[in-house]
Design a protein around this motif. Structure first.
Motif, PDB file in Angstrom:
ATOM      1  N   LEU A  50      -1.653   6.706  -6.660  1.00  0.00           N
ATOM      2  CA  LEU A  50      -1.540   6.603  -5.203  1.00  0.00           C
ATOM      3  C   LEU A  50      -2.711   7.318  -4.524  1.00  0.00           C
ATOM      4  O   LEU A  50      -3.009   8.470  -4.851  1.00  0.00           O
ATOM      5  CB  LEU A  50      -0.216   7.245  -4.791  1.00  0.00           C
ATOM      6  CG  LEU A  50       0.246   7.076  -3.356  1.00  0.00           C
ATOM      7  CD1 LEU A  50       0.562   5.610  -3.062  1.00  0.00           C
ATOM      8  CD2 LEU A  50       1.484   7.943  -3.123  1.00  0.00           C
ATOM      9  N   THR A  51      -3.344   6.628  -3.582  1.00  0.00           N
ATOM     10  CA  THR A  51      -4.488   7.218  -2.875  1.00  0.00           C
ATOM     11  C   THR A  51      -4.130   7.488  -1.415  1.00  0.00           C
ATOM     12  O   THR A  51      -3.132   6.981  -0.890  1.00  0.00           O
ATOM     13  CB  THR A  51      -5.695   6.268  -2.897  1.00  0.00           C
ATOM     14  OG1 THR A  51      -5.347   5.078  -2.170  1.00  0.00           O
ATOM     15  CG2 THR A  51      -6.097   5.906  -4.325  1.00  0.00           C
ATOM     16  N   ASP A  52      -4.991   8.252  -0.759  1.00  0.00           N
ATOM     17  CA  ASP A  52      -4.804   8.486   0.677  1.00  0.00           C
ATOM     18  C   ASP A  52      -4.848   7.154   1.430  1.00  0.00           C
ATOM     19  O   ASP A  52      -4.128   6.965   2.413  1.00  0.00           O
ATOM     20  CB  ASP A  52      -5.897   9.413   1.206  1.00  0.00           C
ATOM     21  CG  ASP A  52      -5.721  10.851   0.721  1.00  0.00           C
ATOM     22  OD1 ASP A  52      -4.651  11.167   0.153  1.00  0.00           O
ATOM     23  OD2 ASP A  52      -6.659  11.647   0.903  1.00  0.00           O
ATOM     24  N   GLY A  53      -5.696   6.232   0.951  1.00  0.00           N
ATOM     25  CA  GLY A  53      -5.779   4.920   1.598  1.00  0.00           C
ATOM     26  C   GLY A  53      -4.470   4.151   1.486  1.00  0.00           C
ATOM     27  O   GLY A  53      -4.054   3.480   2.447  1.00  0.00           O
ATOM     28  N   ASP A  54      -3.826   4.233   0.343  1.00  0.00           N
ATOM     29  CA  ASP A  54      -2.522   3.572   0.172  1.00  0.00           C
ATOM     30  C   ASP A  54      -1.493   4.151   1.158  1.00  0.00           C
ATOM     31  O   ASP A  54      -0.697   3.417   1.758  1.00  0.00           O
ATOM     32  CB  ASP A  54      -1.992   3.783  -1.256  1.00  0.00           C
ATOM     33  CG  ASP A  54      -2.850   3.125  -2.317  1.00  0.00           C
ATOM     34  OD1 ASP A  54      -3.445   2.057  -2.041  1.00  0.00           O
ATOM     35  OD2 ASP A  54      -2.917   3.676  -3.431  1.00  0.00           O
ATOM     36  N   MET A  55      -1.522   5.463   1.289  1.00  0.00           N
ATOM     37  CA  MET A  55      -0.564   6.125   2.189  1.00  0.00           C
ATOM     38  C   MET A  55      -0.830   5.731   3.637  1.00  0.00           C
ATOM     39  O   MET A  55       0.108   5.492   4.417  1.00  0.00           O
ATOM     40  CB  MET A  55      -0.685   7.645   2.026  1.00  0.00           C
ATOM     41  CG  MET A  55      -0.403   8.112   0.628  1.00  0.00           C
ATOM     42  SD  MET A  55       1.321   8.470   0.396  1.00  0.00           S
ATOM     43  CE  MET A  55       1.341  10.138   0.986  1.00  0.00           C
ATOM     44  N   THR A  56      -2.105   5.669   3.993  1.00  0.00           N
ATOM     45  CA  THR A  56      -2.460   5.288   5.362  1.00  0.00           C
ATOM     46  C   THR A  56      -2.033   3.853   5.638  1.00  0.00           C
ATOM     47  O   THR A  56      -1.513   3.543   6.718  1.00  0.00           O
ATOM     48  CB  THR A  56      -3.980   5.446   5.563  1.00  0.00           C
ATOM     49  OG1 THR A  56      -4.316   6.808   5.325  1.00  0.00           O
ATOM     50  CG2 THR A  56      -4.403   5.047   6.969  1.00  0.00           C
ATOM     51  N   HIS A  57      -2.266   2.984   4.659  1.00  0.00           N
ATOM     52  CA  HIS A  57      -1.851   1.586   4.783  1.00  0.00           C
ATOM     53  C   HIS A  57      -0.359   1.501   5.078  1.00  0.00           C
ATOM     54  O   HIS A  57       0.086   0.803   5.996  1.00  0.00           O
ATOM     55  CB  HIS A  57      -2.204   0.868   3.474  1.00  0.00           C
ATOM     56  CG  HIS A  57      -1.998  -0.608   3.489  1.00  0.00           C
ATOM     57  ND1 HIS A  57      -2.006  -1.359   2.345  1.00  0.00           N
ATOM     58  CD2 HIS A  57      -1.763  -1.479   4.493  1.00  0.00           C
ATOM     59  CE1 HIS A  57      -1.784  -2.626   2.655  1.00  0.00           C
ATOM     60  NE2 HIS A  57      -1.635  -2.737   3.944  1.00  0.00           N
ATOM     61  N   ALA A  58       0.422   2.245   4.311  1.00  0.00           N
ATOM     62  CA  ALA A  58       1.874   2.241   4.495  1.00  0.00           C
ATOM     63  C   ALA A  58       2.261   2.808   5.854  1.00  0.00           C
ATOM     64  O   ALA A  58       3.092   2.238   6.573  1.00  0.00           O
ATOM     65  CB  ALA A  58       2.535   3.056   3.379  1.00  0.00           C
ATOM     66  N   GLY A  59       1.653   3.920   6.206  1.00  0.00           N
ATOM     67  CA  GLY A  59       1.976   4.555   7.480  1.00  0.00           C
ATOM     68  C   GLY A  59       1.644   3.661   8.657  1.00  0.00           C
ATOM     69  O   GLY A  59       2.412   3.568   9.628  1.00  0.00           O
ATOM     70  N   ASP A  60       0.510   2.985   8.573  1.00  0.00           N
ATOM     71  CA  ASP A  60       0.103   2.086   9.664  1.00  0.00           C
ATOM     72  C   ASP A  60       1.093   0.929   9.794  1.00  0.00           C
ATOM     73  O   ASP A  60       1.455   0.525  10.895  1.00  0.00           O
ATOM     74  CB  ASP A  60      -1.305   1.532   9.406  1.00  0.00           C
ATOM     75  CG  ASP A  60      -2.386   2.579   9.604  1.00  0.00           C
ATOM     76  OD1 ASP A  60      -2.075   3.675  10.118  1.00  0.00           O
ATOM     77  OD2 ASP A  60      -3.543   2.308   9.222  1.00  0.00           O
TER      78      ASP A  60
END
Ligand code: MG
Length: 180
Positions: free
Chosen positions: A149-159
């Protein structure tokens, strides 16, 4: 009324990457039934997931073959509280190329919107879920198992969750389109 969304968590290839993806990933030797599993975990990711849940009103849920062991062996090492567990083991297999977890997930979500972090998902899973009765909005986040899991994956989910909560994408099952 919007139902509380879910964030589904895989362990191997997501929270436990194939290689030590960051300096924060620490190795843990976990012994289960006499077998030792070498697992790489970053407590920062636990904090990130709690922040994601807090910010979006989502509920974190395990969707991993670790099943209840995720709560005893993985969650505490990430600083996560005990979470609900989707039972995914003991399945006879895929019918149309979907992952063996996917049918269990479709039943569990019961219409609630969800984000699913997993390293084994593909188009067959998306097709299975989008046509499945009782499955509502969802976002599949295909995680690279090498890095987890990357920060980008988390941001994608959060967005996606934030946009959904704002009513940008009430009807769809994909990420929101920009306004014309
Ligand atoms: Mg996996």
């Amino acid at each position: 009324m919007t139902e509380r969304p879910l964030v589904l968590l895989d362990v191997d290839g997501v929270l436990n990457p194939a290689r030590r993806a960051t300096l924060r990933h620490r190795r843990h030797d976990i012994v289960l039934d006499g077998r030792t599993f070498r697992v790489l975990l970053s407590a920062r990711q636990g904090r990130g997931l709690l922040a994601l849940a807090e910010a979006t009103g989502a509920e974190l849920v395990w969707a991993t073959t670790w099943e209840d062991h995720a709560n005893t062996e993985i969650g505490p090492r990430l600083g996560l509280p005990p979470l609900p567990v989707i039972a995914v083991n003991g399945d006879p297999g895929s019918r149309a190329g979907e992952h063996f977890k996917t049918r269990h997930v479709a039943e569990y979500v019961a219409g609630r919107p969800f984000v699913w972090f997993d390293d084994s998902l593909g188009i067959a899973d998306w097709e299975y879920l989008k046509d499945h009765p009782g499955v509502g909005d969802f976002l599949l986040v295909e995680v690279d198992p090498e890095d987890g899991l990357t920060d980008g994956d988390m941001t994608h989910a959060g967005d996606w969750l934030a946009a959904r909560a704002a009513g940008v994408d009430d009807a769809g099952t994909c990420s929101p389109e920009p306004a014309p």
